[in-house]
Design an enzyme around this catalytic site. Structure first.
Site, mmCIF file in Angstrom:
data_model
loop_
_atom_site.group_PDB
_atom_site.id
_atom_site.type_symbol
_atom_site.label_atom_id
_atom_site.label_comp_id
_atom_site.label_asym_id
_atom_site.label_seq_id
_atom_site.Cartn_x
_atom_site.Cartn_y
_atom_site.Cartn_z
ATOM 1 N N ARG A 38 -5.750 -0.654 12.230
ATOM 2 C CA ARG A 38 -4.710 -1.688 12.168
ATOM 3 C C ARG A 38 -3.345 -1.135 12.591
ATOM 4 O O ARG A 38 -2.541 -1.839 13.201
ATOM 5 C CB ARG A 38 -4.608 -2.240 10.737
ATOM 6 C CG ARG A 38 -5.726 -3.191 10.346
ATOM 7 C CD ARG A 38 -7.076 -2.519 10.082
ATOM 8 N NE ARG A 38 -7.130 -1.699 8.876
ATOM 9 C CZ ARG A 38 -8.069 -0.800 8.615
ATOM 10 N NH1 ARG A 38 -9.036 -0.545 9.468
ATOM 11 N NH2 ARG A 38 -8.046 -0.099 7.502
ATOM 12 N N CYS A 85 -7.404 -5.803 1.710
ATOM 13 C CA CYS A 85 -6.594 -4.869 2.500
ATOM 14 C C CYS A 85 -5.383 -5.659 2.957
ATOM 15 O O CYS A 85 -5.520 -6.611 3.743
ATOM 16 C CB CYS A 85 -7.372 -4.340 3.705
ATOM 17 S SG CYS A 85 -6.333 -3.386 4.855
ATOM 18 N N ASN A 86 -4.207 -5.293 2.474
ATOM 19 C CA ASN A 86 -2.991 -6.023 2.832
ATOM 20 C C ASN A 86 -2.697 -5.931 4.326
ATOM 21 O O ASN A 86 -2.370 -6.933 4.965
ATOM 22 C CB ASN A 86 -1.792 -5.466 2.050
ATOM 23 C CG ASN A 86 -1.859 -5.778 0.566
ATOM 24 O OD1 ASN A 86 -1.390 -6.804 0.113
ATOM 25 N ND2 ASN A 86 -2.466 -4.888 -0.215
ATOM 26 N N THR A 87 -2.835 -4.725 4.867
ATOM 27 C CA THR A 87 -2.501 -4.509 6.277
ATOM 28 C C THR A 87 -3.334 -5.427 7.178
ATOM 29 O O THR A 87 -2.834 -5.993 8.153
ATOM 30 C CB THR A 87 -2.733 -3.034 6.660
ATOM 31 O OG1 THR A 87 -2.035 -2.211 5.733
ATOM 32 C CG2 THR A 87 -2.228 -2.746 8.055
ATOM 33 N N THR A 135 1.778 -0.066 3.523
ATOM 34 C CA THR A 135 1.724 0.723 4.757
ATOM 35 C C THR A 135 2.884 0.327 5.665
ATOM 36 O O THR A 135 3.442 -0.772 5.559
ATOM 37 C CB THR A 135 0.410 0.472 5.521
ATOM 38 O OG1 THR A 135 0.385 -0.888 5.949
ATOM 39 C CG2 THR A 135 -0.804 0.784 4.659
ATOM 40 N N LYS A 176 -7.243 7.684 1.239
ATOM 41 C CA LYS A 176 -8.362 7.289 2.105
ATOM 42 C C LYS A 176 -9.282 8.480 2.374
ATOM 43 O O LYS A 176 -10.476 8.312 2.580
ATOM 44 C CB LYS A 176 -7.837 6.724 3.438
ATOM 45 C CG LYS A 176 -7.308 5.289 3.328
ATOM 46 C CD LYS A 176 -6.835 4.787 4.692
ATOM 47 C CE LYS A 176 -6.196 3.409 4.632
ATOM 48 N NZ LYS A 176 -7.164 2.307 4.554
ATOM 49 N N CYS A 185 -0.603 -2.328 -1.037
ATOM 50 C CA CYS A 185 -1.643 -1.606 -0.294
ATOM 51 C C CYS A 185 -2.721 -1.295 -1.314
ATOM 52 O O CYS A 185 -2.415 -0.774 -2.394
ATOM 53 C CB CYS A 185 -1.094 -0.315 0.316
ATOM 54 S SG CYS A 185 -2.391 0.778 0.951
#
Lengths: 235, 235
Positions: free
Chosen positions: B51, B85-87, B129, B168, B199
Site C-alpha cells: 500500500r 487494516c487502516n492503510t 502509517t 510486522k 494502524c
C-alpha cells in the site's frame, strides 16, 4: 503473490481455538517480512452440528457440514486443508476425500510431534474430549508407534469436559488452568511420560510450564505440520 | 446454523493484526456458548500489493486485488465485509462497491468510538502509517465531527513506520512498546486529548495502560462495529 500453498482452515470449533491456531501458523512460519507469510482461507463456523451429541447418537452427524466447508474452501482456492479441532476428526471422512487439496491430519501431526518431543516414552497421557477419547483415535494412532495412551478416570474425564466447556464459554482464568494442571499431574502419576493436549481448547490455558513431563499441544503440532506441507522448501 | 450475518474479513495486512481482530470480534460478541458466535470467513492474504509503494506511485495499486478478495468472500457467503487494516482503506473503492454485502468502514468506526470514549475532546492524536496520514482519511473523517487531528512530527512519523515494520516482522517486545508509549506521550504534549491507534499493528503492543488520555484502538472499534452490524438484535 504469497508464498507456498494456500491453506484452508475449517474452524469455529471453537472460534477462540481457531484464532489461536492461526496465530501458531504465523509463529511457525519462517518469515522476515509480512509478504513471506502463508495465505490462509478460514471458515470459522460455530454452527457445525455438535460433535458430542452425534457420537452419542443424539444428533445429526457433522460430517456433511464439514464436507461442505471443505469443498467451499477448495473452491475459494485452498490447496491444503486442516481442521484445528481434534474431536471433529472423528467426522472428517468427507474432508479427507475432497479433490484438489491435501488434508493435514491433526491426530497424525500430534503423534509425530510427541514422538519427537519424547522419543523414549511408551505411555502418553491424553487430555481430550470424551468424544475424542471414546472414538479411540489417539490410542489407535499411538499404537502404531508402540505407545500406550493413558486417559483420566471417569470422574476426571467428566472434569475435563466441564473445563473444556468453560473455555468455550470464554473462561480462561486461573481456576480453569489449575484444573488442567491437576488433571495433567494425575496422568503423570498414572505413568504418563508425556502429556498430549488432544483438544484445541486446552492450550488456551495449559502451557509446557504447567506440566512436569514433555507437553505436546495439538494446536501447535498441526500448525507446524501445515507449514511443512505448505512451504516444503523452507522448513 | 450460526447466528447473525456472515462476516467476511479481508486480512493479511498484516496477518498478526488479522488474528488479533478476529479475537476482538469474539470478545465483542455476547455469547454464552460456542454456537452463539458469528461465522467469519477470512481471506488472510499477505500478498496484497504494498500500500505504501502504491501511494508513492512506486508500485501497482492494491485496489483490484482487494476487490477480488471482497468478491471472493461474498461468493463464499459473506454478508458483511470488513478490512482490519487502516492503510488499505485508502484503496477500498472496489471493496465498498461489491454487491451483496455491506462494508463496515474502519475509519468511520474508529471516529465514532473516539467520540464515545472522549466526547468533549477537540484534538485527537493519530498513530498511523505515513500512507494513512498522507492520504488524510482520519483528518477528513474527524473534521466532520469538528475534531482536529494531531500527527507526529516528521522524525517521529519515521519512527512510527520503523516500529510498525518491526511489529510486522514479529517483534512485539518492550523496546517497540516503549517506542509507541513515547510517541503517544508526544501527541499528548502537542495537545491531544485522546490517542487513536489508526494502524492495526499498534494495538499488538500498545494498550490503554500505556497512554495518559483516552486511547482508542481501531482494531477493537471495527470489531465492535462489525458485531453491531452482524447481530443488530443482540447489542
Amino acid at each position: 503473490m504469497s508464498r507456498g500453498l494456500v491453506v484452508g482452515v475449517l474452524g469455529g470449533m471453537g472460534p477462540a481455538a481457531t484464532w489461536d491456531f492461526c496465530r501458531e501458523v504465523l509463529v511457525a512460519t519462517p518469515a522476515e517480512v509480512e509478504q513471506e507469510h502463508l495465505r490462509l482461507l478460514v471458515d470459522s463456523d460455530p454452527g457445525v452440528p455438535n460433535r458430542h451429541a452425534a457420537l452419542r447418537g443424539e444428533g445429526a452427524s457433522p460430517a456433511p457440514h464439514l464436507g461442505r466447508m471443505a469443498r467451499g474452501l477448495v473452491a475459494a482456492g485452498a490447496e491444503v486443508l486442516c481442521m484445528p479441532c481434534n474431536t471433529a476428526h472423528v467426522f472428517a471422512s468427507e474432508v479427507r476425500d475432497v479433490e484438489g487439496a491435501q488434508f493435514v491430519d491433526m491426530i497424525e501431526a500430534t503423534v509425530a510431534a510427541t514422538r519427537l518431543a519424547a522419543p523414549g516414552v511408551t505411555r502418553v497421557g491424553l487430555l481430550a474430549t470424551t468424544t475424542t477419547v471414546t472414538a479411540g483415535v489417539y490410542p489407535q494412532a499411538f499404537a502404531v508407534e508402540g505407545v500406550e495412551v493413558v486417559v483420566p478416570n471417569e470422574a476426571s474425564q467428566a472434569r475435563v469436559m466441564e473445563l473444556v466447556f468453560a473455555i468455550k464459554g470464554g473462561d480462561v482464568g486461573k481456576a480453569v488452568r489449575d484444573g488442567f494442571r491437576s488433571l495433567a499431574a494425575e496422568l503423570v502419576t498414572d505413568g504418563a511420560g508425556a502429556v498430549v493436549a488432544g483438544c484445541t481448547e486446552v492450550p488456551l490455558v495449559l502451557t509446557a510450564e504447567d506440566v512436569s513431563v514433555p507437553y505436546v499441544a495439538s494446536t501447535r503440532a498441526l500448525a507446524e505440520a501445515v507449514v511443512r506441507h505448505a512451504l516444503p522448501q523452507a522448513v
